[in-house]
Design a protein around this motif. Sequence first.
Motif, PDB file in Angstrom:
ATOM      1  N   TYR A  67      -6.710   1.368  -0.518  1.00 15.65           N
ATOM      2  CA  TYR A  67      -5.489   0.796  -1.092  1.00 15.65           C
ATOM      3  C   TYR A  67      -5.765  -0.558  -1.750  1.00 15.65           C
ATOM      4  O   TYR A  67      -5.240  -0.853  -2.826  1.00 15.65           O
ATOM      5  CB  TYR A  67      -4.396   0.665  -0.036  1.00 15.65           C
ATOM      6  CG  TYR A  67      -3.709   1.989   0.254  1.00 15.65           C
ATOM      7  CD1 TYR A  67      -3.101   2.714  -0.771  1.00 15.65           C
ATOM      8  CD2 TYR A  67      -3.663   2.508   1.552  1.00 15.65           C
ATOM      9  CE1 TYR A  67      -2.475   3.923  -0.518  1.00 15.65           C
ATOM     10  CE2 TYR A  67      -3.035   3.709   1.808  1.00 15.65           C
ATOM     11  CZ  TYR A  67      -2.438   4.417   0.776  1.00 15.65           C
ATOM     12  OH  TYR A  67      -1.825   5.609   1.024  1.00 15.65           O
ATOM     13  N   ASP A 112       0.839  -1.190   0.000  1.00 15.05           N
ATOM     14  CA  ASP A 112       0.000   0.000   0.000  1.00 15.05           C
ATOM     15  C   ASP A 112       0.880   1.248   0.000  1.00 15.05           C
ATOM     16  O   ASP A 112       2.111   1.172  -0.115  1.00 15.05           O
ATOM     17  CB  ASP A 112      -0.972  -0.009   1.177  1.00 15.05           C
ATOM     18  CG  ASP A 112      -0.322  -0.425   2.484  1.00 15.05           C
ATOM     19  OD1 ASP A 112       0.917  -0.377   2.582  1.00 15.05           O
ATOM     20  OD2 ASP A 112      -1.049  -0.813   3.418  1.00 15.05           O
ATOM     21  N   PRO A 170      -3.611   6.442  -2.474  1.00 17.54           N
ATOM     22  CA  PRO A 170      -4.235   5.438  -3.341  1.00 17.54           C
ATOM     23  C   PRO A 170      -4.062   5.714  -4.830  1.00 17.54           C
ATOM     24  O   PRO A 170      -3.941   4.768  -5.627  1.00 17.54           O
ATOM     25  CB  PRO A 170      -5.711   5.491  -2.926  1.00 17.54           C
ATOM     26  CG  PRO A 170      -5.660   5.907  -1.480  1.00 17.54           C
ATOM     27  CD  PRO A 170      -4.536   6.907  -1.411  1.00 17.54           C
TER      28      PRO A 170
END
Length: 297
Positions: A46, A8, A279
């Motif tokens: 994520y 992530d 993200p």
Amino acid sequence: MTDIVLLDGSIGQELVARSGDRATPLWSTRVMMDHPEMVGAVHDDYFNAGATIASTNTYAVHRSRLERVGLADQLPHLIQTAIDQAEQARARHGGRIAGVLGPLLASYRPDLNPDPDDAALKFGELVTLMAPRVDLFLFETVSSRQEAEGALRATRGAGKPVWIALSVRDENGTELRSGEKLSDIRPLLDRFNPDVVLLNCSRPEAVSQGMGILKTFGRPFGGYANGFKEISAEFLKDAPTVDVLERRDDLTPATYADHVMSWVGEGATYVGGCCETGPDHIAEIATRLRGAGHRII
């Protein structure tokens, strides 16, 4: 086609930014105490972006940090809250949970390194609390050989994979933040045999400099960089707050993905993002990896 593990991006900085709350020395731990559901939402985003790892929001959950504000008794509860949120997101999306352990005293401060025996005991408490519920351990922002030794001692015999992420100097990615040569950490890695070695929380340009050294270590490797302009002198003081660090305005998802794909070209198979990547950065990396014929696992 290569199998790539996509981590992530920022957890702590993302939580601080989303909360809109005043920055405190407890960093994202304070956000989690006030808005626990926000942690799960970050993990969801994520996973939706393509990541296959949920990094627990435990980087700054240390007894020494909590003692400063009279909250040391909350340590087990905070660890469990962070894992709860990661587990709930994993149940919705699949993937693995990385039990994150950050520096015991402060980031980017190798001068504050505790004795390895003492560090092993303190990290060991966290490892014991996390072990039943995480898939692997991830030591982050390790800035010296001494810091690495204390961390790796704590997970010896823990029964879970261990990933160690080293932080290098922004102006010279061939050196740890302690000034020690990155290459000099190899004997320690050979002694403790972590499963993966990474570079993290340094400028992407510095990570690129160090990548060629990592690939000589004979084990899976990769990196995830930050998006800070610099680690300021104000942040290197005792009990800093993150508002003294400035975000780069040139590190777009596309620009960052260019760096990441260059690491993959060097043989990196573990990539992601660190502070000030979000993200959108992970989604762009996922798109590039798939477009290049790689499989994200």
